[in-house]
Scaffold this motif. Structure first.
Motif, PDB file in Angstrom:
ATOM      1  N   ARG A  78     -36.441  78.142  75.820  1.00  0.00           N
ATOM      2  CA  ARG A  78     -35.486  79.067  75.207  1.00  0.00           C
ATOM      3  C   ARG A  78     -34.065  78.776  75.658  1.00  0.00           C
ATOM      4  O   ARG A  78     -33.121  78.868  74.876  1.00  0.00           O
ATOM      5  N   LYS A  79     -33.904  78.388  76.910  1.00  0.00           N
ATOM      6  CA  LYS A  79     -32.581  78.014  77.404  1.00  0.00           C
ATOM      7  C   LYS A  79     -32.086  76.737  76.721  1.00  0.00           C
ATOM      8  O   LYS A  79     -30.911  76.620  76.367  1.00  0.00           O
ATOM      9  N   GLU A  80     -33.008  75.778  76.544  1.00  0.00           N
ATOM     10  CA  GLU A  80     -32.637  74.522  75.887  1.00  0.00           C
ATOM     11  C   GLU A  80     -32.243  74.767  74.436  1.00  0.00           C
ATOM     12  O   GLU A  80     -31.265  74.193  73.930  1.00  0.00           O
ATOM     13  N   LEU A  81     -32.976  75.620  73.753  1.00  0.00           N
ATOM     14  CA  LEU A  81     -32.635  75.958  72.374  1.00  0.00           C
ATOM     15  C   LEU A  81     -31.288  76.665  72.305  1.00  0.00           C
ATOM     16  O   LEU A  81     -30.478  76.401  71.406  1.00  0.00           O
ATOM     17  N   ALA A  82     -31.028  77.539  73.270  1.00  0.00           N
ATOM     18  CA  ALA A  82     -29.743  78.249  73.304  1.00  0.00           C
ATOM     19  C   ALA A  82     -28.596  77.284  73.584  1.00  0.00           C
ATOM     20  O   ALA A  82     -27.520  77.385  72.973  1.00  0.00           O
ATOM     21  N   ARG A  83     -28.818  76.336  74.494  1.00  0.00           N
ATOM     22  CA  ARG A  83     -27.779  75.340  74.792  1.00  0.00           C
ATOM     23  C   ARG A  83     -27.461  74.499  73.570  1.00  0.00           C
ATOM     24  O   ARG A  83     -26.332  74.054  73.377  1.00  0.00           O
ATOM     25  N   ALA A  84     -28.471  74.271  72.741  1.00  0.00           N
ATOM     26  CA  ALA A  84     -28.280  73.480  71.516  1.00  0.00           C
ATOM     27  C   ALA A  84     -27.719  74.326  70.383  1.00  0.00           C
ATOM     28  O   ALA A  84     -27.658  73.874  69.246  1.00  0.00           O
ATOM     29  N   LYS A  85     -27.321  75.558  70.720  1.00  0.00           N
ATOM     30  CA  LYS A  85     -26.630  76.451  69.779  1.00  0.00           C
ATOM     31  C   LYS A  85     -27.545  77.050  68.730  1.00  0.00           C
ATOM     32  O   LYS A  85     -27.103  77.335  67.600  1.00  0.00           O
ATOM     33  N   TRP A 113     -28.304  77.427  63.268  1.00  0.00           N
ATOM     34  CA  TRP A 113     -29.748  77.255  63.203  1.00  0.00           C
ATOM     35  C   TRP A 113     -30.488  78.510  63.683  1.00  0.00           C
ATOM     36  O   TRP A 113     -30.089  79.137  64.665  1.00  0.00           O
ATOM     37  N   THR A 114     -31.580  78.821  62.993  1.00  0.00           N
ATOM     38  CA  THR A 114     -32.553  79.799  63.449  1.00  0.00           C
ATOM     39  C   THR A 114     -33.854  79.054  63.720  1.00  0.00           C
ATOM     40  O   THR A 114     -34.272  78.218  62.922  1.00  0.00           O
ATOM     41  N   VAL A 115     -34.490  79.341  64.860  1.00  0.00           N
ATOM     42  CA  VAL A 115     -35.726  78.664  65.241  1.00  0.00           C
ATOM     43  C   VAL A 115     -36.885  79.652  65.204  1.00  0.00           C
ATOM     44  O   VAL A 115     -36.808  80.737  65.795  1.00  0.00           O
ATOM     45  N   PHE A 116     -37.966  79.273  64.505  1.00  0.00           N
ATOM     46  CA  PHE A 116     -39.189  80.053  64.481  1.00  0.00           C
ATOM     47  C   PHE A 116     -40.244  79.347  65.341  1.00  0.00           C
ATOM     48  O   PHE A 116     -40.592  78.199  65.067  1.00  0.00           O
ATOM     49  N   LEU A 117     -40.728  80.019  66.376  1.00  0.00           N
ATOM     50  CA  LEU A 117     -41.803  79.500  67.212  1.00  0.00           C
ATOM     51  C   LEU A 117     -43.109  80.119  66.721  1.00  0.00           C
ATOM     52  O   LEU A 117     -43.297  81.329  66.789  1.00  0.00           O
ATOM     53  N   CYS A 118     -44.016  79.273  66.229  1.00  0.00           N
ATOM     54  CA  CYS A 118     -45.245  79.755  65.589  1.00  0.00           C
ATOM     55  C   CYS A 118     -46.438  79.333  66.445  1.00  0.00           C
ATOM     56  O   CYS A 118     -46.749  78.147  66.532  1.00  0.00           O
ATOM     57  N   GLU A 135     -28.823  79.967  66.988  1.00  0.00           N
ATOM     58  CA  GLU A 135     -28.244  81.304  66.909  1.00  0.00           C
ATOM     59  C   GLU A 135     -29.289  82.388  67.115  1.00  0.00           C
ATOM     60  O   GLU A 135     -28.984  83.472  67.613  1.00  0.00           O
ATOM     61  N   GLU A 136     -30.540  82.123  66.721  1.00  0.00           N
ATOM     62  CA  GLU A 136     -31.608  83.106  66.889  1.00  0.00           C
ATOM     63  C   GLU A 136     -32.926  82.372  67.080  1.00  0.00           C
ATOM     64  O   GLU A 136     -33.180  81.356  66.456  1.00  0.00           O
ATOM     65  N   LYS A 143     -39.395  89.003  58.036  1.00  0.00           N
ATOM     66  CA  LYS A 143     -38.133  88.589  58.643  1.00  0.00           C
ATOM     67  C   LYS A 143     -37.685  87.238  58.078  1.00  0.00           C
ATOM     68  O   LYS A 143     -36.502  87.025  57.805  1.00  0.00           O
ATOM     69  N   LEU A 144     -38.644  86.344  57.911  1.00  0.00           N
ATOM     70  CA  LEU A 144     -38.343  85.039  57.294  1.00  0.00           C
ATOM     71  C   LEU A 144     -37.862  85.234  55.870  1.00  0.00           C
ATOM     72  O   LEU A 144     -36.879  84.616  55.437  1.00  0.00           O
ATOM     73  N   SER A 145     -38.535  86.109  55.146  1.00  0.00           N
ATOM     74  CA  SER A 145     -38.136  86.402  53.770  1.00  0.00           C
ATOM     75  C   SER A 145     -36.710  86.956  53.720  1.00  0.00           C
ATOM     76  O   SER A 145     -35.919  86.564  52.851  1.00  0.00           O
TER      77      SER A 145
END
Length: 209
Positions: free
Chosen positions: A112-119, A85-90, A121-122, A203-205
């Motif tokens: 950010r730590k919680e997102l990283a723990r949930a794997k 998974w890649t997460v975009f924070l908008c 990737e970016e 970057k999304l593109s």
């Protein structure tokens, strides 16, 4: 792979959804709504010649709630679909109402730590000192063409939402956010916005194409 968008409000969701539809058309890909499998869990699929990319949106309502979206990502994305998974924070970093210094402190660090723990990737910030309307107004001529007015010499209002409302008022219309803004958003020149705006839309593109 999967892409998760965490968005402040409904207008942001319409903007990014419409942008993705435009981007798919430019690259001979498909961006389609997936099956509504359970509990109202709506997702989209980006289909190109080599893979299917799962795309999900979480609209939180206000900027202060963006930092509390880790559970949504963990439960609705990472645990449910065992893919990278890649997460975009908008979000808007220039809110006049909230303490934006917390974006990289306290709750934001925990997110950010919680997102990283949930794997995740970016984690990518699509953030700017701007309303989403400021981003739309990088194609000011497109907005004015949609409204049927000439491009003004100067826009009134400090931020994009106020400027957009003033443009609509100048021709006797009322600017509405969310889904009601969709026809105007669909009329925008997204290439001009990619080239001009502070958001890293390229970057999304790159990830998708």
């Amino acid at each position: 792979m999967g892409i998760a968008f965490v968005l402040e409000g409904a207008t942001e969701k319409v903007f990014y959804r419409t942008f993705l539809m435009w981007l798919a058309q430019q690259n001979n890909c498909s961006f389609i709504k997936g099956d509504n499998l359970d509990n109202g869990d709506v997702y989209f699929e980006w289909v190109n010649c080599t893979e299917v990319i799962l795309i999900k949106f979480n609209t939180v309502g206000t900027v202060t709630q963006v930092s509390h979206s880790g559970k949504w990502f963990t439960n609705k994305c990472a645990n449910k679909y065992k893919i990278p998974w890649t997460v975009f924070l908008c979000y808007d970093t220039d809110s006049s109402e909230y303490d934006i210094s917390k974006f990289y402190q306290d709750d934001w660090k925990l997110l950010r730590k919680e997102l990283a723990r949930a794997k995740a990737e970016e984690i990518i910030d699509l953030a700017a000192s701007a309303d989403i309307e400021d981003i739309m107004l990088f194609d000011l001529s497109g907005v004015c063409t949609y409204l049927g007015i000439d491009v003004p010499d100067k826009l009134s209002g400090r931020k994009g939402k106020a400027k957009m409302k003033a443009l609509y008022r100048s021709c006797g219309n009322t600017y509405h956010e969310g889904e009601k803004a969709k026809p105007m958003i669909e009329s925008l020149d997204f290439q001009k916005i990619i080239d001009s705006s502070p958001l890293e839309l390229q970057k999304l593109s790159t990830i998708l194409t």
